[in-house]
Every structure is written in structure tokens, then in C-alpha cells.
Design a protein around this motif. Structure first.
Motif, PDB file in Angstrom:
ATOM      1  N   PRO A  32       0.813  -1.212   0.000  1.00  0.00           N
ATOM      2  CA  PRO A  32       0.000   0.000   0.000  1.00  0.00           C
ATOM      3  C   PRO A  32       0.851   1.269   0.000  1.00  0.00           C
ATOM      4  O   PRO A  32       2.010   1.248   0.433  1.00  0.00           O
ATOM      5  N   PRO A  33       0.306   2.367  -0.483  1.00  0.00           N
ATOM      6  CA  PRO A  33       1.050   3.628  -0.505  1.00  0.00           C
ATOM      7  C   PRO A  33       1.194   4.212   0.900  1.00  0.00           C
ATOM      8  O   PRO A  33       0.436   3.882   1.808  1.00  0.00           O
ATOM      9  N   MET A  34       2.168   5.091   1.041  1.00  0.00           N
ATOM     10  CA  MET A  34       2.312   5.840   2.282  1.00  0.00           C
ATOM     11  C   MET A  34       1.213   6.901   2.299  1.00  0.00           C
ATOM     12  O   MET A  34       0.884   7.470   1.265  1.00  0.00           O
ATOM     13  N   TYR A  35       0.658   7.156   3.463  1.00  0.00           N
ATOM     14  CA  TYR A  35      -0.393   8.158   3.595  1.00  0.00           C
ATOM     15  C   TYR A  35      -0.116   8.981   4.846  1.00  0.00           C
ATOM     16  O   TYR A  35       0.004   8.442   5.939  1.00  0.00           O
ATOM     17  N   TRP A  36      -0.003  10.281   4.660  1.00  0.00           N
ATOM     18  CA  TRP A  36       0.242  11.190   5.762  1.00  0.00           C
ATOM     19  C   TRP A  36      -0.852  12.240   5.737  1.00  0.00           C
ATOM     20  O   TRP A  36      -1.038  12.934   4.736  1.00  0.00           O
ATOM     21  N   ALA A  37      -1.597  12.357   6.828  1.00  0.00           N
ATOM     22  CA  ALA A  37      -2.702  13.310   6.899  1.00  0.00           C
ATOM     23  C   ALA A  37      -2.502  14.276   8.054  1.00  0.00           C
ATOM     24  O   ALA A  37      -2.068  13.883   9.137  1.00  0.00           O
ATOM     25  N   LEU A  38      -2.789  15.540   7.792  1.00  0.00           N
ATOM     26  CA  LEU A  38      -2.844  16.547   8.844  1.00  0.00           C
ATOM     27  C   LEU A  38      -4.321  16.812   9.100  1.00  0.00           C
ATOM     28  O   LEU A  38      -5.056  17.215   8.204  1.00  0.00           O
ATOM     29  N   LEU A  39      -4.753  16.559  10.308  1.00  0.00           N
ATOM     30  CA  LEU A  39      -6.152  16.713  10.674  1.00  0.00           C
ATOM     31  C   LEU A  39      -6.285  17.934  11.570  1.00  0.00           C
ATOM     32  O   LEU A  39      -5.653  18.015  12.621  1.00  0.00           O
ATOM     33  N   ASP A  40      -7.074  18.898  11.133  1.00  0.00           N
ATOM     34  CA  ASP A  40      -7.272  20.103  11.918  1.00  0.00           C
ATOM     35  C   ASP A  40      -8.064  19.758  13.178  1.00  0.00           C
ATOM     36  O   ASP A  40      -9.048  19.011  13.121  1.00  0.00           O
ATOM     37  N   GLU A  66      -2.107   2.342  13.342  1.00  0.00           N
ATOM     38  CA  GLU A  66      -1.322   1.158  13.694  1.00  0.00           C
ATOM     39  C   GLU A  66      -0.593   0.602  12.479  1.00  0.00           C
ATOM     40  O   GLU A  66       0.358  -0.162  12.619  1.00  0.00           O
ATOM     41  N   ARG A  67      -1.032   0.983  11.296  1.00  0.00           N
ATOM     42  CA  ARG A  67      -0.371   0.516  10.066  1.00  0.00           C
ATOM     43  C   ARG A  67       0.907   1.325   9.853  1.00  0.00           C
ATOM     44  O   ARG A  67       0.924   2.542  10.069  1.00  0.00           O
ATOM     45  N   PRO A  68       1.968   0.670   9.408  1.00  0.00           N
ATOM     46  CA  PRO A  68       3.248   1.380   9.247  1.00  0.00           C
ATOM     47  C   PRO A  68       3.253   2.415   8.128  1.00  0.00           C
ATOM     48  O   PRO A  68       4.108   3.293   8.114  1.00  0.00           O
ATOM     49  N   ASN A  69       2.302   2.343   7.220  1.00  0.00           N
ATOM     50  CA  ASN A  69       2.272   3.254   6.074  1.00  0.00           C
ATOM     51  C   ASN A  69       1.331   4.440   6.263  1.00  0.00           C
ATOM     52  O   ASN A  69       1.178   5.252   5.366  1.00  0.00           O
ATOM     53  N   ILE A  70       0.691   4.539   7.435  1.00  0.00           N
ATOM     54  CA  ILE A  70      -0.283   5.606   7.659  1.00  0.00           C
ATOM     55  C   ILE A  70       0.114   6.445   8.867  1.00  0.00           C
ATOM     56  O   ILE A  70       0.377   5.911   9.945  1.00  0.00           O
ATOM     57  N   SER A  71       0.139   7.751   8.659  1.00  0.00           N
ATOM     58  CA  SER A  71       0.438   8.693   9.726  1.00  0.00           C
ATOM     59  C   SER A  71      -0.640   9.775   9.741  1.00  0.00           C
ATOM     60  O   SER A  71      -0.937  10.368   8.700  1.00  0.00           O
ATOM     61  N   ILE A  72      -1.236   9.985  10.904  1.00  0.00           N
ATOM     62  CA  ILE A  72      -2.241  11.025  11.058  1.00  0.00           C
ATOM     63  C   ILE A  72      -1.790  11.923  12.198  1.00  0.00           C
ATOM     64  O   ILE A  72      -1.533  11.447  13.306  1.00  0.00           O
ATOM     65  N   GLN A  73      -1.662  13.215  11.911  1.00  0.00           N
ATOM     66  CA  GLN A  73      -1.251  14.176  12.916  1.00  0.00           C
ATOM     67  C   GLN A  73      -2.342  15.231  13.072  1.00  0.00           C
ATOM     68  O   GLN A  73      -2.962  15.639  12.090  1.00  0.00           O
ATOM     69  N   VAL A  74      -2.552  15.656  14.302  1.00  0.00           N
ATOM     70  CA  VAL A  74      -3.551  16.678  14.598  1.00  0.00           C
ATOM     71  C   VAL A  74      -2.850  18.025  14.719  1.00  0.00           C
ATOM     72  O   VAL A  74      -1.875  18.165  15.460  1.00  0.00           O
TER      73      VAL A  74
END
Length: 94
Positions: A32-40, A66-74
Motif C-alpha cells: 500500500p502507498p504511504m499516507y500522511w494526513a494533517l487533521l485540523d 497502527e499501520r506502518p504506512n499511515i500517519s495522522i497528525q492533529v
């Protein structure tokens, strides 16, 4: 949320939901692709759908991280306007 869209019909909403679910399947691939999200932070404070829906959404986001390819930051409210506020990446130089 989709039903709040001006002119939304039941048929359009069903199609939009199907499209979103189909798009999510890319994360089920073997590579799967890497996914990085900035959540307001505002998104976490606005009770769309009620408390139970919000709880389920937050649990889902936590599980995704928990997935190594997904990052969500607030992004905290006190940051104010930031470079990603517009929701798009910077244009490439050259």
C-alpha cells in the motif's frame, strides 16, 4: 456530511459513498502507498453525526495509525493558519 451537500440526492449520496469505499481499497493492497494526513483540531471538535458516530470515527482513525504506512497528525487550534491550511501541497520549483 454528504447529505448536507447542496442538491444532494439519495442516488448521488449512494454513488459518493461507493466511490469513497472503493478508493479505500488501495490501502488493502500488498504494497500500500504511504499516507500522511494533517487533521485540523476543529474536525475533532465538530460533533457531526453525534457522540457515538464521532467515537467510532476516532477509533477508526486510531486503528489506521497502527499501520506502518499511515500517519495522522492533529494540528492544534493555537497554531492558527499554517502552510497546509489550504489542503494542497506546495508547487514544485522549476
Amino acid at each position: 456530511m454528504l447529505s448536507a451537500e447542496p442538491g444532494a440526492t439519495e442516488r448521488w449520496i449512494e454513488g459518493a459513498v461507493e466511490t469513497r469505499l472503493r478508493r479505500q481499497s488501495v490501502f488493502q493492497r500488498e504494497d500500500p502507498p504511504m499516507y500522511w494526513a494533517l487533521l485540523d483540531e476543529c474536525a475533532l471538535l465538530r460533533p457531526v453525526g453525534g457522540r457515538e458516530v464521532m467515537r467510532e470515527q476516532l477509533e477508526h482513525l486510531l486503528k489506521l495509525t497502527e499501520r506502518p504506512n499511515i500517519s495522522i497528525q492533529v494540528v492544534p487550534l493555537e497554531v492558527g493558519c499554517h502552510s497546509r491550511s489550504a489542503g494542497r501541497l506546495r508547487p514544485r520549483a522549476g
